[in-house]
Each structure stands twice: as structure tokens, then as C-alpha cells.
Design a protein around this motif. Structure first.
Motif, mmCIF file in Angstrom:
data_model
loop_
_atom_site.group_PDB
_atom_site.id
_atom_site.type_symbol
_atom_site.label_atom_id
_atom_site.label_comp_id
_atom_site.label_asym_id
_atom_site.label_seq_id
_atom_site.Cartn_x
_atom_site.Cartn_y
_atom_site.Cartn_z
ATOM 1 N N LYS A 20 14.319 -0.832 3.871
ATOM 2 C CA LYS A 20 13.427 -1.072 5.045
ATOM 3 C C LYS A 20 12.143 -1.551 4.817
ATOM 4 O O LYS A 20 11.540 -2.097 5.723
ATOM 5 C CB LYS A 20 13.389 0.040 6.249
ATOM 6 C CG LYS A 20 14.886 0.220 6.572
ATOM 7 C CD LYS A 20 15.038 1.324 7.813
ATOM 8 C CE LYS A 20 16.504 1.496 7.991
ATOM 9 N NZ LYS A 20 17.305 0.325 8.517
ATOM 10 N N VAL A 21 11.543 -0.966 3.852
ATOM 11 C CA VAL A 21 10.276 -1.382 3.573
ATOM 12 C C VAL A 21 9.937 -2.154 2.188
ATOM 13 O O VAL A 21 9.497 -3.411 2.248
ATOM 14 C CB VAL A 21 9.583 -0.129 3.553
ATOM 15 C CG1 VAL A 21 7.633 -0.489 3.249
ATOM 16 C CG2 VAL A 21 9.242 0.658 4.930
ATOM 17 N N GLU A 40 4.194 5.762 2.781
ATOM 18 C CA GLU A 40 4.317 7.194 3.137
ATOM 19 C C GLU A 40 4.706 7.344 4.655
ATOM 20 O O GLU A 40 5.410 8.070 5.163
ATOM 21 C CB GLU A 40 2.815 7.624 2.920
ATOM 22 C CG GLU A 40 2.546 8.161 1.356
ATOM 23 C CD GLU A 40 1.441 8.798 1.152
ATOM 24 O OE1 GLU A 40 0.234 8.827 2.353
ATOM 25 O OE2 GLU A 40 0.925 9.148 0.085
ATOM 26 N N ALA A 41 4.184 6.228 5.375
ATOM 27 C CA ALA A 41 4.536 6.167 6.942
ATOM 28 C C ALA A 41 5.982 6.137 6.948
ATOM 29 O O ALA A 41 6.712 6.694 7.792
ATOM 30 C CB ALA A 41 3.948 5.019 7.317
ATOM 31 N N ALA A 42 6.660 5.381 6.018
ATOM 32 C CA ALA A 42 8.280 5.308 6.119
ATOM 33 C C ALA A 42 8.816 6.436 6.129
ATOM 34 O O ALA A 42 9.571 6.997 6.627
ATOM 35 C CB ALA A 42 8.806 4.075 5.097
ATOM 36 N N GLN A 43 8.400 7.404 4.882
ATOM 37 C CA GLN A 43 8.797 8.647 4.928
ATOM 38 C C GLN A 43 8.279 9.593 5.860
ATOM 39 O O GLN A 43 9.432 10.645 6.388
ATOM 40 C CB GLN A 43 8.130 9.349 3.580
ATOM 41 C CG GLN A 43 8.407 8.604 2.286
ATOM 42 C CD GLN A 43 7.949 9.047 1.206
ATOM 43 O OE1 GLN A 43 6.592 9.526 1.156
ATOM 44 N NE2 GLN A 43 8.482 9.316 -0.015
ATOM 45 N N ASP A 44 7.625 9.549 6.561
ATOM 46 C CA ASP A 44 6.897 10.100 7.548
ATOM 47 C C ASP A 44 7.723 9.962 8.825
ATOM 48 O O ASP A 44 8.082 11.065 9.545
ATOM 49 C CB ASP A 44 5.447 9.797 8.009
ATOM 50 C CG ASP A 44 4.973 10.582 8.932
ATOM 51 O OD1 ASP A 44 4.427 11.737 8.411
ATOM 52 O OD2 ASP A 44 4.729 10.148 10.054
ATOM 53 N N LEU A 45 8.165 8.827 8.853
ATOM 54 C CA LEU A 45 9.035 8.664 10.300
ATOM 55 C C LEU A 45 10.443 9.095 10.119
ATOM 56 O O LEU A 45 11.272 8.578 10.735
ATOM 57 C CB LEU A 45 8.781 7.193 10.609
ATOM 58 C CG LEU A 45 7.556 6.852 11.194
ATOM 59 C CD1 LEU A 45 7.216 5.323 11.127
ATOM 60 C CD2 LEU A 45 7.198 7.409 12.458
ATOM 61 N N GLY A 46 10.800 9.381 8.828
ATOM 62 C CA GLY A 46 12.272 9.944 8.467
ATOM 63 C C GLY A 46 13.047 9.457 7.464
ATOM 64 O O GLY A 46 14.097 9.408 7.591
ATOM 65 N N SER A 47 12.454 8.290 6.861
ATOM 66 C CA SER A 47 13.396 7.629 5.809
ATOM 67 C C SER A 47 13.361 8.434 4.700
ATOM 68 O O SER A 47 12.318 8.800 4.053
ATOM 69 C CB SER A 47 12.591 6.155 5.549
ATOM 70 O OG SER A 47 12.064 5.668 6.464
ATOM 71 N N ASN A 48 14.788 8.520 3.890
ATOM 72 C CA ASN A 48 14.759 8.824 2.531
ATOM 73 C C ASN A 48 14.668 7.924 1.621
ATOM 74 O O ASN A 48 14.077 6.623 1.942
ATOM 75 C CB ASN A 48 16.268 9.439 2.437
ATOM 76 C CG ASN A 48 17.258 8.489 2.618
ATOM 77 O OD1 ASN A 48 17.076 7.382 2.468
ATOM 78 N ND2 ASN A 48 18.380 8.969 3.320
ATOM 79 N N ASP A 69 0.631 -1.381 -0.046
ATOM 80 C CA ASP A 69 -0.076 0.013 0.110
ATOM 81 C C ASP A 69 0.763 1.181 0.032
ATOM 82 O O ASP A 69 1.989 1.332 0.655
ATOM 83 C CB ASP A 69 -0.662 -0.058 1.370
ATOM 84 C CG ASP A 69 -2.154 0.945 1.070
ATOM 85 O OD1 ASP A 69 -3.203 0.211 1.227
ATOM 86 O OD2 ASP A 69 -1.997 1.952 0.906
ATOM 87 N N GLN A 106 16.324 4.547 2.153
ATOM 88 C CA GLN A 106 15.790 3.867 3.182
ATOM 89 C C GLN A 106 14.446 3.254 3.300
ATOM 90 O O GLN A 106 14.222 2.236 3.661
ATOM 91 C CB GLN A 106 15.977 4.696 4.574
ATOM 92 C CG GLN A 106 17.240 5.003 5.266
ATOM 93 C CD GLN A 106 17.285 6.201 6.231
ATOM 94 O OE1 GLN A 106 16.424 7.339 5.812
ATOM 95 N NE2 GLN A 106 18.335 6.182 6.848
ATOM 96 N N SER A 161 0.177 3.929 1.543
ATOM 97 C CA SER A 161 0.601 4.606 2.653
ATOM 98 C C SER A 161 1.627 4.058 3.621
ATOM 99 O O SER A 161 2.018 4.607 4.215
ATOM 100 C CB SER A 161 -1.013 4.496 3.389
ATOM 101 O OG SER A 161 -1.284 2.985 3.811
ATOM 102 N N VAL A 162 1.826 2.831 3.450
ATOM 103 C CA VAL A 162 3.075 2.224 3.891
ATOM 104 C C VAL A 162 4.297 2.772 3.876
ATOM 105 O O VAL A 162 5.098 3.376 4.612
ATOM 106 C CB VAL A 162 2.946 0.631 3.790
ATOM 107 C CG1 VAL A 162 4.094 -0.039 4.588
ATOM 108 C CG2 VAL A 162 1.941 0.104 4.371
#
Ligand SMILES: Nc1ncnc2c1ncn2[C@@H]1O[C@H](COP(=O)(O)OP(=O)(O)OP(=O)(O)O)[C@@H](O)[C@H]1O
Ligand SMILES: [Mg+2]
Lengths: 270, 351
Positions: A182-183, A167-175, A162, A178, A164-165
Motif C-alpha cells: 500500500k505504500v 512508520e505512519a503506515a505501521q502506526d495505522l495498522g499495516s503489517n 521518507d 501491507q 516516517s511515511v
């Protein structure tokens, strides 16, 4: 009870077309021409180390190249509008509708010393290059023929990721890197595994590609087995022995692959 | 960092279009630092879209976003000091509860033992102690939500965006989490931008409520302001059940509706202007018919716990009335409304 009954046809199918042939391979592989038990053929395998090594090496390269080509493509595909995805998938599949031999013949005429590519290069004053009958040509043939088998499983797992997953990773600071490490890669691992299997196995055992594009000097295991069974040196037992060894190799490589957990996976790709 | 009188986030003329349709129509909004702001509005009005603009997941077709006075239109999400609790949780299915919550801190390269203590604290906060090793796919909807809250909160962002974070919880846990979130917001001094379509939640938790409709902001104000002084019938109705009836402003302090003239406290309308009259169900008093300004028949009665909810039919209108006294269905009753409880509003003209 019912489900058992429903499974019966498949069990029979498997018995007739998988277990019995496998048994036959083992039977021939472990006997001599008179039908007596013997491991002579297996112990002669050392003679073919070069061929084994070359087959596995070329198949590994082809698999890696397929992965490198297919991974970004599958990801981009999976992020497109649904109706565009259908069209693009069709384009990926289209070459597969043509006969395998025909496609490989096409590459022969393209790569020949006085073939199309060299002629075009000739106009701009380059070449001619030695392209046909090289290991590079074999890898090219494998990649061209088998890359859809890498794209499809990757695509099918990636459509399930999805947005949104991500986006969640970006939201938590992943470039972007990452997010990928990581995802996206961990979540597409099943597709990577399937894709690798589906490209590696036919590549390591092919004989048509190597014969048509590799010339006489680049024999692969597939050619060797074919020679024993249908070809000049007719020796069913030796052919079966080689098959057994090949199977064991494939099995071991797959087992090693499945051992990678996420951490190692990351390390491998960086 | 916070210049502009403590404004931390500022949206200026934000317009968003999807497939040629305007979803946000020039949104202007200033959000103060450490404030609890709630975006309230019906489904599809653009609440999530507004959050996505602030989070950086969506670029506005025009308009600017400011964070602490700096324009951040082109700053990618991972560089914004903002975290989000997504509407559909968006947890990482390949990680367990612990690794989901630790995700942000691991990216910041925080030492492992420090991460461990923080995750423990967070799990305690959201009532999920002992769930560290649980696989995300084996959690209930409410547990998902709480992990999502913990995962965002643990990073201690300056601004936390929460998109209906309590939607999947049962009433009791929901109330508990409301209190808990409010407490967290105050003790950590984080700005919360909270999305909900539950007006009660909005009123009880917020410092400021922003009421939205069809991509427009209808009203911005404190919960008390919004409740007592709704700017139009839509806000009045959305913020709490209301009786909304058409009327005519005879002159200042006198309005006519339901065939009668009533004293009121509003002025400044055109003479004989057609207006919306809004009366809250709890502001209608039931009296004997003789004393009533209006008279009607009790059509239905529902027990609501604290009060009875009645529908009273006056032939031209069905009035919703809350009262602690129960009346028999079918009886004739009178109704009275105090002048200050009659709210007069301009008719909203649909664009
Ligand atoms: N990516 C998109 N493409 C097209 N239309 C979209 C997209 N995202 C949202 N919309 C539309 O924009 C409108 C506002 O959506 P939004 O998600 O902001 O609503 P919302 O206020 O959060 O509603 P809800 O309370 O149901 O979550 C909706 O009509 C929706 O269909
Ligand atoms: Mg929404």
C-alpha cells in the motif's frame, strides 16, 4: 524567447540523431531493393513469429528476474546510512566499468561444458551440466548485464520515500506486507516503470548475448536484424522492416505497462 | 484492562542512546487512562523520542514500556492500540485526502459506506469539508496538519500521540483547534499524549504537564502546580517568563537578594544556602520610590495588548515587570513583591 534559444542545440541534436535515422528506418522498411514503395518485407514477418516470440519471452523473463533481484536490494540500499549507500552503489556499478563483451565472454568460459563451473561440480561428482547454448544462459547473460539498470532507478525513487511515511503506515495498522503493497510499491512505481523499460528494451533487441551464450539454435530478433544488415543474408530493407515491427511491439508493451494503475499493480504482484 | 489504578501507559527506566550519546536518561512516567498529558520542553530534549518509544518505532536500550499493565516492549507498532500524529505529518503522497484519512479503516476492512460517513465526520471536525479529492501535494502546511490529525483520530485508538500537531497553524486556527482537540479528547475519552514546546498551549490544554530537559523529566504536575510551584529555576523560566536571581537563604522565611532581605514563605533550606529566587513579572508591583523594596530605572516599555512589559534596571539586575500602568522610560520607580510571590528553589546542579 531565451529558453527557446537555449533549447535549440538539443532540438538540432534530436533532429539529426533521432528523427532522421528513424525516418531512414521507415524509408528502408517500406521500400524494396530498387527503392520502390512496397510492404512485401512487412508481410513476410509471419516467417519470424517464432523468433519474435522467443525474444519477447526471454526478455520478459529477464526483466522479471531483474525486478525480483533488484527490488529488495534497492530498498535495503535506500535504508542504509548515507555514507554506506555510496560504497554499496559503487559495488553495484563496478561490473559496468568492464567491457560488455568481456563480461559476456567471462560467462562463456564459466558455463562451457568443460568450463569452470562444471569442473568444480565434477569434483563433488555432479554434472557435467548442459549450460552454455541454452535459453537459460541467455537469460542469465541479460540479467547479469542489465540488472544495474533496474537497481539504479528503483534506488533513486526509494531514497525519496521518507521513513516516517512507512512508520505512519505501521502506526495505522499495516503489517510488513501491507506496508509494501500500500505504500512502498505505489510510491516506487515510477522507478519500477523506468527499470522495466531500461532492462526490457535492450534485452529484447540484444544479439551479442544470444550469439555468445545461446549458440546457433536460439536466434533472437537482434540476431536476425544483424544478419540482414551486416551478415550473410544482406538485405537492408528486410532488416529495417523487422526493426519497425520490433519497435511497434516495444511501444505496445510499454503502453500496456503504463496503463496499470495502483490497484492492478497490487493484483499483479500478489 | 486498566489495572494499576487506571494507569494506561507506564514507562520504567527508559534509556535511549544514539551514537553513544544518552538522549533519554532513565525516564519514568505513568500516564492515566483518559488523561490529557503534555510533554513540554525545549527543542532536542527528547520529546519525540519518548513518543517513538510509546508508538513502538524505537526500542529503548534499556527499560520497559507497559500498556494497561502489559509489557509491550516487543509488540510491533501495527499491533499497538496507539495512533500517532507525526511531527512532520508523514502523509501518503500517492493518496488523496480521503484515502489518507480512510487508510486505517480500510485496513480494518470496514464497509465502504461506513468509512465514507466517518471520513465525512472527520473532515468536518478538522474544517476540511470538500477537500476529499484534493491531492496531498496540493495542501498548505496547516491543511497537512489537519489531515494528519484526522487520519490518526478516525481509528479511535485508546491512546493518541500528537507531536506538535498545531505547529504550522496561524494563531486563530491554532486556538480553535486547541479547543476542538480538547473537546474531542473529552468526548471520545481517549488518552492524549501531546508534545509541544509552547508553554501556553501546555498549560491551557493539559490535565498533566511533564516538563523535560536534556532527556530528563524535571517535573510532573497539573498546570497550576507547575506554574505556581516550579521545582527549579529551569521549569519556572520555561513555563513562563520569570525573573531568576541568585540569593541566599538567611534562615527560614527570610531570604536575601539584590542586596536586601525579604520575607518569604519558604523554609527547610540550609542556613546561608545559595538559592535561586524566582519572581513572576506579573507579581512585581510598581510603587512610588519611597514605598519600594527595590528601586530602579525604567529601561524599556513594550505594549503587549493586555499589559505593558517593562524592563527595570536596579544596577545589579534587570527586572521584567508586567503592569497595566505605563511608566515613562527613564523614570525612577519602586518595586514591591509580596512574600508569597517569592519562590525559593535549590540551585540545580548540572550532571
Ligand atoms: N535517529 C537519530 N539518530 C541520532 N540522534 C537522534 C536521532 N533521533 C533523535 N536524535 C537526537 O536526539 C535528541 C532528541 O531528539 P528528539 O527528536 O526527541 O527531540 P524533541 O524534543 O522532539 O525536539 P523538537 O522539539 O525539536 O522536535 C536530539 O538531540 C536529536 O538530535
Ligand atoms: Mg520533536
Amino acid at each position: 524567447m531565451k529558453s527557446k534559444l537555449a533549447a535549440a542545440p538539443y532540438l538540432i541534436w534530436m533532429a539529426v540523431f533521432t528523427i532522421v535515422p528513424l525516418g531512414l528506418v521507415f524509408y528502408y522498411g517500406l521500400t524494396d531493393q530498387d527503392g520502390n514503395f512496397s510492404i512485401d518485407n512487412l508481410s513476410r514477418m509471419g516467417m519470424y513469429t517464432n523468433i519474435f516470440f522467443r525474444s519477447i519471452w526471454l526478455a520478459v523473463i529477464a526483466t522479471v528476474v531483474c525486478l525480483i533481484i533488484a527490488y529488495p536490494l534497492a530498498f535495503i540500499l535506500s535504508r542504509m546510512d548515507t555514507h554506506k549507500q555510496g560504497t554499496m552503489l559503487l559495488l553495484v556499478m563496478l561490473p559496468m566499468w568492464m567491457n560488455f563483451l568481456l563480461r559476456t565472454y567471462a560467462w562463456m568460459t564459466l558455463l562451457e561444458t568443460n568450463g569452470v563451473i562444471n569442473k568444480i561440480l565434477g569434483f563433488v561428482g555432479l554434472g557435467p551440466f548442459e549450460m552454455i547454448n541454452t535459453q537459460g544462459a541467455i537469460v542469465l547473460g541479460m540479467v547479469y548485464n542489465y540488472v544495474p539498470f533496474m537497481i539504479l532507478p528503483l534506488y533513486s525513487v526509494m531514497t525519496k520515500i521518507d521513513n516516517s511515511v512507512i512508520e505512519a503506515a505501521q502506526d495505522l495498522g499495516s503489517n510488513s506486507r501491507q506496508v509494501l503493497m500500500k505504500v512502498i510499491i505505489p510510491l516506487s512505481k515510477p522507478g519500477i516503470m523506468t527499470g522495466i523499460t531500461m532492462v526490457f528494451v535492450p534485452s529484447v533487441s540484444t544479439f551479442i548475448i544470444s550469439r555468445m551464450l545461446g549458440g546457433g539454435s536460439n536466434m533472437l530478433i537482434g540476431d536476425l536484424i544483424e544478419q540482414q544488415i551486416l551478415g550473410t543474408s544482406y538485405n537492408l530493407n528486410l532488416g529495417a522492416s523487422i526493426s519497425i515491427v520490433l519497435m511497434i511491439f516495444i511501444f505496445m508493451i510499454m503502453a500496456v505497462m503504463n496503463q496499470f494503475d495502483d490497484e492492478e499493480m497490487e493484483g499483479m504482484i500478489i | 484492562m486498566e489495572n494499576n489504578n487506571g494507569t494506561i501507559i507506564s514507562l520504567k527506566d527508559i534509556v535511549v542512546e544514539f551514537d553513544g550519546e544518552r538522549i533519554l536518561k532513565s525516564i519514568n512516567l505513568d500516564i492515566k487512562d483518559k488523561e490529557f498529558v503534555t510533554l513540554l520542553g525545549p527543542s532536542g530534549c527528547g520529546k519525540t523520542t519518548t513518543l517513538r518509544i510509546i508508538g513502538g518505532f524505537l526500542n529503548a536500550d534499556s527499560g520497559d514500556v507497559y500498556f494497561g499493565g502489559e509489557r509491550i516492549n516487543d509488540v510491533p507498532p501495527h499491533k499497538r492500540n496507539v495512533n500517532t500524529v507525526f511531527q512532520r505529518y508523514a502523509l501518503f503522497p500517492h493518496l488523496n485526502v480521503y484515502d489518507n484519512i480512510a487508510f486505517g479503516l480500510k485496513l480494518k476492512k470496514m464497509p465502504a459506506n461506513e468509512i465514507k460517513t466517518k471520513v465525512k465526520e472527520m473532515l468536518k471536525l478538522v474544517n476540511l469539508e470538500g477537500y476529499e479529492r484534493r491531492s496531498i501535494t496540493k495542501l498548505s502546511g496547516g491543511q497537512h496538519q489537519r489531515v494528519a490529525i484526522a487520519r490518526a483520530l478516525i481509528n479511535q485508538p485508546k491512546v493518541l500521540l500528537l507531536d506538535e500537531p498545531l505547529g504550522a497553524l496561524d494563531l486563530k486556527l491554532r486556538k480553535e483547534m486547541q479547543v476542538e482537540l480538547k473537546r474531542i479528547q473529552q468526548s471520545l475519552e481517549i488518552t492524549f499524549i501531546y508534545v509541544t514546546h509552547d508553554q501556553e498551549e501546555a498549560l491551557t490544554m493539559s490535565d498533566t504537564v511533564v516538563v523535560m530537559k536534556d532527556g530528563n523529566i524535571m517535573q510532573v504536575g497539573t498546570p497550576v502546580d507547575i506554574y505556581n510551584e516550579p521545582v527549579n529555576a529551569f521549569v519556572a523560566d520555561f513555563i513562563g517568563e520569570s525573573n531568576i536571581i541568585s540569593g541566599m537563604m538567611r534562615r527560614d522565611f527570610l531570604v536575601e537578594f539584590a542586596g536586601k532581605e525579604f520575607e518569604c514563605v519558604d523554609r527547610g533550606f540550609d542556613r546561608n544556602e545559595i538559592v535561586d529566587v524566582v519572581i513572576r513579572p506579573e507579581d512585581i508591583e510598581i510603587v512610588p520610590t519611597i514605598q519600594g523594596q527595590l528601586e530602579g530605572v525604567v529601561e524599556s516599555v513594550i505594549f503587549k495588548g493586555v499589559h505593558y512589559e517593562m524592563v527595570i534596571d536596579t544596577l545589579d539586575f534587570k527586572w521584567l515587570v508586567h503592569s497595566t500602568k505605563c511608566e515613562e522610560v527613564g523614570t525612577n520607580v519602586g518595586m514591591r513583591v509580596a512574600p508569597m510571590d517569592i519562590h525559593i528553589m535549590h540551585k540545580t546542579t548540572e550532571e
